[in-house]
Design an enzyme around this catalytic site. Structure first.
Site, PDB file in Angstrom:
ATOM      1  N   THR A 138       0.947  -1.020  -0.234  1.00 54.89           N
ATOM      2  CA  THR A 138       0.234  -0.139   0.468  1.00 54.89           C
ATOM      3  C   THR A 138       0.967   1.724   0.159  1.00 54.89           C
ATOM      4  OG1 THR A 138      -1.383  -0.873   1.426  1.00 54.89           O
ATOM      5  CG2 THR A 138      -1.897   1.252   1.773  1.00 54.89           C
ATOM      6  N   THR A 152      -1.130   1.582   7.460  1.00 52.36           N
ATOM      7  CA  THR A 152      -1.100   0.113   6.436  1.00 52.36           C
ATOM      8  C   THR A 152      -0.670  -0.824   6.616  1.00 52.36           C
ATOM      9  OG1 THR A 152       0.495  -1.127   4.422  1.00 52.36           O
ATOM     10  CG2 THR A 152       1.743   0.538   5.636  1.00 52.36           C
ATOM     11  N   GLY A 192     -10.454  -2.574   2.752  1.00 51.27           N
ATOM     12  CA  GLY A 192      -9.537  -2.862   3.906  1.00 51.27           C
ATOM     13  C   GLY A 192      -9.515  -0.637   4.392  1.00 51.27           C
ATOM     14  N   ASP A 193      -8.884  -0.994   5.304  1.00 52.57           N
ATOM     15  CA  ASP A 193      -8.815   0.336   5.856  1.00 52.57           C
ATOM     16  C   ASP A 193      -8.569   1.457   5.383  1.00 52.57           C
ATOM     17  OD1 ASP A 193      -6.266  -0.735   6.351  1.00 52.57           O
ATOM     18  OD2 ASP A 193      -5.412   0.914   6.931  1.00 52.57           O
ATOM     19  N   GLY A 206      -5.510  -4.205   6.870  1.00 51.22           N
ATOM     20  CA  GLY A 206      -7.234  -3.474   7.159  1.00 51.22           C
ATOM     21  C   GLY A 206      -7.932  -4.128   8.269  1.00 51.22           C
ATOM     22  N   ARG A 254     -14.379  -6.829  -0.222  1.00 43.85           N
ATOM     23  CA  ARG A 254     -13.667  -6.769   0.821  1.00 43.85           C
ATOM     24  C   ARG A 254     -12.892  -5.062   0.503  1.00 43.85           C
ATOM     25  NH1 ARG A 254      -8.704  -5.081   2.443  1.00 43.85           N
ATOM     26  NH2 ARG A 254      -7.879  -6.115   4.232  1.00 43.85           N
TER      27      ARG A 254
HETATM   28  N1  ASP Z   1      -4.568  -1.980   4.535  1.00 41.10           N
HETATM   29  C1  ASP Z   1      -4.556  -2.727   3.348  1.00 41.10           C
HETATM   30  C2  ASP Z   1      -5.596  -2.669   2.942  1.00 41.10           C
HETATM   31  O1  ASP Z   1      -6.234  -4.052   4.107  1.00 41.10           O
HETATM   32  C3  ASP Z   1      -3.705  -3.303   3.105  1.00 41.10           C
HETATM   33  C4  ASP Z   1      -1.954  -2.185   3.045  1.00 41.10           C
HETATM   34  O2  ASP Z   1      -1.837  -1.450   3.943  1.00 41.10           O
HETATM   35  O3  ASP Z   1      -0.950  -3.871   2.951  1.00 41.10           O
HETATM   36  O4  ASP Z   1      -6.554  -3.393   3.021  1.00 41.10           O
END
Ligand code: ASP
Length: 346
Positions: free
Chosen positions: A209, A260, A239-240, A263, A237
């Site tokens: 990310t 990162t 994520g954050d 998430g 799905r």
């Molecule tokens: N935080 C990101 C997610 O969960 C993934 C990552 O940061 O590698 O989508």
């Protein structure tokens, strides 16, 4: 007497010029990341390592050229993230991870610390630079977050560049996705005998990310994050990264944060906003607040990852609980310039 006046006028004009151009001593800070994860010294292909560090340096150059010429933190973080999205080294834009269906679904968000305006897109499949779509949502729509087909239609109407979904595919990422699918099918077999559960969410396995946070010469903060999410993700799905407060937050009163990591845990702990709240309400320093979230609260719940942050006074924090995090920063002030890119724990 005359001489004193000349000196005074010179001083005044240098300062007026300095204010106009943002030169020469105004403080600017930029911090970037290219994801946290299982990045162990000596285990990463040296060529890949070099490519990622070069890309981080190019991103810092881009951001600095904007901040140095008096540009806004918001412009800097958007443009920096575009550089990283275009680079196949990272899991954002080109180089995004594969979903369980072998496609790419991208998420991004951006926030302006001066106004608390924010924008995000989630699950988009054809927007070349999702971070610019997030900014368009913030500035050209009455909304904060748009998802899927609607977000793509909006981006098209805004004239943002569209690409075929295959544009995001790179060979390295396809290989690790295929390996992961093999592992997951083995895990499912073991699962039916009651021994093991799926490895899809194994700690520290996801990385890449990208994000940027900046403090500009006018004292404004901004944050931006962009991702392909988690490899082999399914069922839409999210994520954050596109969630304001979880993966991204910026407030001129406290700090700008981009996260990162795993998430689901960043969402449950609302990590980015929690750092700001601890600073504002608990009067903690940025370093302490960020450290408590990443090195205490996150592992206590079973998650892992990292964040980058800059506060209103130009302090930087880059904590991570994984073996490594692609990261870099620069700070220019009256005392000179500091600049660094790194991957592993020092
Ligand atoms: N935080 C990101 C997610 O969960 C993934 C990552 O940061 O590698 O989508």
């Amino acid at each position: 007497m005359k001489f004193t006046w000349i000196v005074f006028l010179c001083f005044l004009s240098v300062n007026v010029l300095a204010q106009k151009t943002g030169r020469p001593v105004s403080r600017v800070v930029l911090v970037i990341h290219g994801g946290a994860g299982v990045l162990e010294r000596g285990k990463l292909d040296p060529l890949r390592e070099r490519e990622a560090l070069d890309a981080l340096n190019r991103a810092l150059d881009k951001g600095y050229s904007i901040l140095d010429s008096g540009g806004s933190a918001l412009d800097a973080v958007e443009q920096v993230v575009r550089v990283l999205e275009d680079d196949p080294s990272f899991n954002a834009g080109r180089g995004a991870v594969f979903t369980a269906e072998g496609r790419h679904e991208l998420d991004a968000s951006i926030m302006n610390g001066k106004t608390l305006a924010a924008g995000a897109v989630a699950g988009v499949t054809t927007i070349r630079n999702p971070i610019s779509a997030a900014r368009a949502v913030m500035e050209k729509s009455p909304h904060v977050m748009l998802a899927g087909r609607g977000a793509e239609e909006f981006a098209r109407l805004q004239g943002l560049q569209q690409v075929d979904n295959a544009y995001f595919s790179v060979e390295d990422r396809r290989k690790s996705w295929q390996q992961q699918r093999r592992r997951d099918s083995l895990a499912t077999l073991k699962d039916s005998s009651g021994k093991k559960t799926s490895s899809i969410l194994a700690p520290g396995e996801k990385f890449g990310t990208v994000g940027a946070v900046a403090l500009d010469a006018n004292g404004n903060l901004a944050a931006a994050t962009s991702t392909g999410g988690m490899s082999n993700k399914k069922f839409g799905r999210i994520g954050d990264s596109p969630l304001i407060g979880a993966g991204t937050y910026a407030d001129n009163k406290t700090a700008a944060i981009s996260c990162t990591g795993w998430g689901e845990y960043f969402i449950r702990l609302v990590i980015a906003k929690s750092v700001c709240d601890r600073m504002e309400l608990g009067h903690e320093s940025l370093e302490k607040a960020a450290d408590i979230l990443i090195n205490e609260k996150l592992p206590a719940l079973g998650g892992d990852g990292g964040l980058i942050a800059v506060d209103k006074d130009g302090n930087i924090a880059m904590p991570f609980s994984t073996p490594g995090m692609f990261r870099g920063y620069l700070r220019r002030d009256a005392t000179g310039m500091q600049r660094q890119v790194a991957i592993y724990k020092e």
